[in-house]
Design a protein around this motif. Structure first.
Motif, mmCIF file in Angstrom:
data_model
loop_
_atom_site.group_PDB
_atom_site.id
_atom_site.type_symbol
_atom_site.label_atom_id
_atom_site.label_comp_id
_atom_site.label_asym_id
_atom_site.label_seq_id
_atom_site.Cartn_x
_atom_site.Cartn_y
_atom_site.Cartn_z
ATOM 1 N N ASN A 71 25.996 -36.591 -33.731
ATOM 2 C CA ASN A 71 26.856 -37.472 -32.929
ATOM 3 C C ASN A 71 27.966 -36.685 -32.246
ATOM 4 O OD1 ASN A 71 25.435 -39.811 -33.642
ATOM 5 N ND2 ASN A 71 26.684 -40.145 -35.462
ATOM 6 N N SER A 72 28.630 -35.809 -32.992
ATOM 7 C CA SER A 72 29.714 -35.018 -32.402
ATOM 8 C C SER A 72 29.193 -34.091 -31.317
ATOM 9 C CB SER A 72 30.426 -34.203 -33.487
ATOM 10 O OG SER A 72 31.324 -35.007 -34.212
ATOM 11 N N LEU A 73 27.991 -33.559 -31.515
ATOM 12 C CA LEU A 73 27.406 -32.711 -30.476
ATOM 13 C C LEU A 73 27.169 -33.517 -29.203
ATOM 14 C CD1 LEU A 73 26.296 -29.872 -29.857
ATOM 15 C CD2 LEU A 73 24.057 -30.684 -30.613
ATOM 16 N N LEU A 74 26.671 -34.740 -29.358
ATOM 17 C CA LEU A 74 26.467 -35.610 -28.204
ATOM 18 C C LEU A 74 27.787 -35.932 -27.514
ATOM 19 C CD1 LEU A 74 24.787 -37.613 -26.457
ATOM 20 C CD2 LEU A 74 25.216 -39.318 -28.254
ATOM 21 N N SER A 76 30.698 -34.385 -27.666
ATOM 22 C CA SER A 76 31.396 -33.218 -27.131
ATOM 23 C C SER A 76 30.733 -32.682 -25.868
ATOM 24 C CB SER A 76 31.453 -32.115 -28.202
ATOM 25 O OG SER A 76 32.117 -32.567 -29.352
ATOM 26 N N VAL A 77 29.414 -32.564 -25.879
ATOM 27 C CA VAL A 77 28.708 -32.008 -24.712
ATOM 28 C C VAL A 77 28.819 -32.942 -23.511
ATOM 29 C CG1 VAL A 77 26.447 -31.378 -23.801
ATOM 30 C CG2 VAL A 77 27.126 -30.617 -26.081
ATOM 31 N N VAL A 78 28.506 -34.208 -23.709
ATOM 32 C CA VAL A 78 28.513 -35.150 -22.587
ATOM 33 C C VAL A 78 29.927 -35.351 -22.047
ATOM 34 C CG1 VAL A 78 28.028 -37.526 -21.893
ATOM 35 C CG2 VAL A 78 26.446 -36.321 -23.406
ATOM 36 N N SER A 79 30.891 -35.566 -22.932
ATOM 37 C CA SER A 79 32.260 -35.825 -22.486
ATOM 38 C C SER A 79 32.876 -34.601 -21.821
ATOM 39 C CB SER A 79 33.123 -36.271 -23.669
ATOM 40 O OG SER A 79 32.619 -37.441 -24.260
ATOM 41 N N ALA A 80 32.692 -33.422 -22.409
ATOM 42 C CA ALA A 80 33.261 -32.207 -21.835
ATOM 43 C C ALA A 80 32.618 -31.881 -20.487
ATOM 44 C CB ALA A 80 33.092 -31.043 -22.798
ATOM 45 N N ALA A 81 31.301 -32.042 -20.382
ATOM 46 C CA ALA A 81 30.624 -31.776 -19.115
ATOM 47 C C ALA A 81 31.058 -32.776 -18.040
ATOM 48 C CB ALA A 81 29.110 -31.821 -19.303
ATOM 49 N N ALA A 82 31.132 -34.050 -18.403
ATOM 50 C CA ALA A 82 31.557 -35.064 -17.433
ATOM 51 C C ALA A 82 32.988 -34.825 -16.992
ATOM 52 C CB ALA A 82 31.413 -36.454 -18.047
ATOM 53 N N ALA A 83 33.872 -34.480 -17.931
ATOM 54 C CA ALA A 83 35.267 -34.216 -17.584
ATOM 55 C C ALA A 83 35.390 -33.009 -16.664
ATOM 56 C CB ALA A 83 36.089 -33.994 -18.851
ATOM 57 N N ALA A 84 34.593 -31.962 -16.898
ATOM 58 C CA ALA A 84 34.643 -30.774 -16.051
ATOM 59 C C ALA A 84 34.203 -31.097 -14.626
ATOM 60 C CB ALA A 84 33.776 -29.671 -16.650
ATOM 61 N N VAL A 85 33.133 -31.892 -14.497
ATOM 62 C CA VAL A 85 32.646 -32.250 -13.156
ATOM 63 C C VAL A 85 33.644 -33.157 -12.439
ATOM 64 C CG1 VAL A 85 30.829 -33.451 -11.885
ATOM 65 C CG2 VAL A 85 30.231 -31.953 -13.802
ATOM 66 N N ILE A 86 34.153 -34.168 -13.131
ATOM 67 C CA ILE A 86 35.124 -35.084 -12.515
ATOM 68 C C ILE A 86 36.393 -34.325 -12.121
ATOM 69 C CG2 ILE A 86 36.598 -37.087 -12.933
ATOM 70 C CD1 ILE A 86 34.396 -38.139 -14.797
ATOM 71 N N THR A 145 35.743 -38.831 -22.543
ATOM 72 C CA THR A 145 35.732 -38.344 -21.163
ATOM 73 C C THR A 145 37.055 -38.649 -20.480
ATOM 74 O OG1 THR A 145 33.336 -38.687 -21.022
ATOM 75 C CG2 THR A 145 34.537 -38.462 -18.958
ATOM 76 N N ALA A 146 37.563 -39.865 -20.671
ATOM 77 C CA ALA A 146 38.800 -40.272 -20.009
ATOM 78 C C ALA A 146 39.988 -39.429 -20.462
ATOM 79 C CB ALA A 146 39.071 -41.749 -20.280
ATOM 80 N N ILE A 147 40.096 -39.159 -21.768
ATOM 81 C CA ILE A 147 41.242 -38.394 -22.243
ATOM 82 C C ILE A 147 41.105 -36.907 -21.929
ATOM 83 C CG2 ILE A 147 41.685 -40.045 -24.096
ATOM 84 C CD1 ILE A 147 40.440 -38.097 -26.060
ATOM 85 N N ALA A 148 39.899 -36.453 -21.592
ATOM 86 C CA ALA A 148 39.689 -35.044 -21.282
ATOM 87 C C ALA A 148 39.954 -34.719 -19.819
ATOM 88 C CB ALA A 148 38.264 -34.622 -21.651
ATOM 89 N N VAL A 149 39.858 -35.702 -18.944
ATOM 90 C CA VAL A 149 39.968 -35.444 -17.508
ATOM 91 C C VAL A 149 41.333 -34.904 -17.085
ATOM 92 C CG1 VAL A 149 40.022 -36.581 -15.243
ATOM 93 C CG2 VAL A 149 38.101 -36.961 -16.785
ATOM 94 N N PHE A 200 37.306 -25.868 -23.714
ATOM 95 C CA PHE A 200 38.527 -26.523 -24.175
ATOM 96 C C PHE A 200 38.241 -27.953 -24.637
ATOM 97 C CE2 PHE A 200 41.516 -23.528 -21.922
ATOM 98 C CZ PHE A 200 42.285 -23.263 -23.050
ATOM 99 N N GLN A 201 37.581 -28.716 -23.784
ATOM 100 C CA GLN A 201 37.377 -30.129 -24.073
ATOM 101 C C GLN A 201 36.313 -30.341 -25.153
ATOM 102 O OE1 GLN A 201 39.633 -31.964 -23.015
ATOM 103 N NE2 GLN A 201 40.424 -30.388 -21.646
ATOM 104 N N PHE A 202 35.328 -29.458 -25.215
ATOM 105 C CA PHE A 202 34.341 -29.542 -26.300
ATOM 106 C C PHE A 202 35.046 -29.420 -27.647
ATOM 107 C CE2 PHE A 202 31.410 -27.921 -29.412
ATOM 108 C CZ PHE A 202 30.195 -28.513 -29.123
ATOM 109 N N VAL A 203 35.923 -28.437 -27.770
ATOM 110 C CA VAL A 203 36.643 -28.234 -29.029
ATOM 111 C C VAL A 203 37.548 -29.421 -29.326
ATOM 112 C CG1 VAL A 203 38.334 -26.773 -30.210
ATOM 113 C CG2 VAL A 203 36.511 -25.729 -28.851
#
Length: 273
Positions: A71-74, A76-86, A145-149, A200-203
């Motif tokens: 779950n954490s892998l899901l 972290s990867v999705v949220s960090a990647a989405a935040a980086a693109v946004i 994702t929202a808190i990482a952007v 950064f956001q993955f961690v």
């Protein structure tokens, strides 16, 4: 003489700070090595017996860390990647494109980092309860994702300020659309910064506990830090060595990721000239 003394003082301060940082890590590793059955209750400063793998195995089984790690892998990867693109889109729009009131847009987006995350728990809980997002993987991904952007945008914007504007201007004169400029010019130039933001956001998402215990109740959805907290709370009789071994185990993915992406992380801190 003055420069030599200043260098000695600087190195001394760095060494002291490094030692202060290493002491808790040393204690964690040494006490995670102690077999759970022979732990006396007092912290060990030097390694004695070796029971790390047995402690990790117990932590894995009793806290059900396998699904929690997935779950954490899901998340972290999705949220960090989405935040980086946004954040990349936002930095491109506010720095490269001719957008009015760039400073205003910067503060609107960056203001998300100025408030403590605790203030968002109540409105998020109430809104999630009314939209059926509470206790779901989708809900946690949206929160992370929202808190990482905002912070990701801060890094991407500062990096975009160092990029040569002539390349974009030449592409625009040749008839390239803004969409093409972003994907074929801006993204390759900011790749190292985007990877650094992702790390950064993955961690940050991986280490989150607050949202993992307030926005989730199901064991099959909770992230790994919530599972580890459950190990310490509901299974407190397992002893500190097992809890510490579990903490050491769940920290390994972030350590591996950081060292794997270290060269991108360092290069993103360099200013283009």
């Amino acid at each position: 003489m003055t420069m030599s003394l200043g260098r000695v003082l600087r190195n001394t301060v760095i060494a002291v700070l490094a030692l202060l940082w290493l002491v808790p890590t040393w204690l964690l590793v040494v006490n995670a090595l102690v077999p759970a059955g022979s732990y006396s209750g007092s912290p060990h400063w030097l390694p004695r017996d070796f029971g790390l793998f047995g402690n990790m195995s117990q932590a894995w089984d009793k806290a059900n860390l396998g699904p929690a790690l997935g779950n954490s892998l899901l998340y972290s990867v999705v949220s960090a990647a989405a935040a980086a693109v946004i954040a990349g889109f936002a930095a491109f729009a506010t720095i490269i494109m001719p957008v009015k009131r760039q400073a205003l847009w910067f503060w609107v987006i960056y203001s998300g980092t100025l408030l403590p995350l605790q203030v968002f728990i109540r409105p998020l809980f109430l809104s999630y309860a009314h939209t059926s997002l509470y206790d779901t993987q989708t809900g946690l991904v949206l929160i992370y994702t929202a808190i990482a952007v905002p912070f990701a945008f801060f890094v991407m914007r500062n990096y975009a300020l160092t990029l040569p504007r002539e390349v974009v201007e030449a592409a625009r004169m040749d008839g390239a659309s803004w969409w093409r400029v972003f994907w074929q010019i801006h993204v390759p130039l900011t790749r190292s910064a985007m990877i650094a933001v992702f790390v950064f956001q993955f961690v940050a998402v991986w280490n989150d506990l607050m949202f993992g215990i307030t926005m989730v109740t199901s064991r099959n959805i909770r992230p790994v830090m919530a599972a580890l907290a459950d190990l310490q709370g509901n299974y407190s009789n397992v002893g500190p060595p097992i809890v510490l071994a579990g903490a050491l185990l769940v920290s390994l993915p972030t350590v591996v990721l950081f060292f794997s992406a270290q060269r991108f992380f360092v290069s993103s801190l360099k200013i283009h000239r």
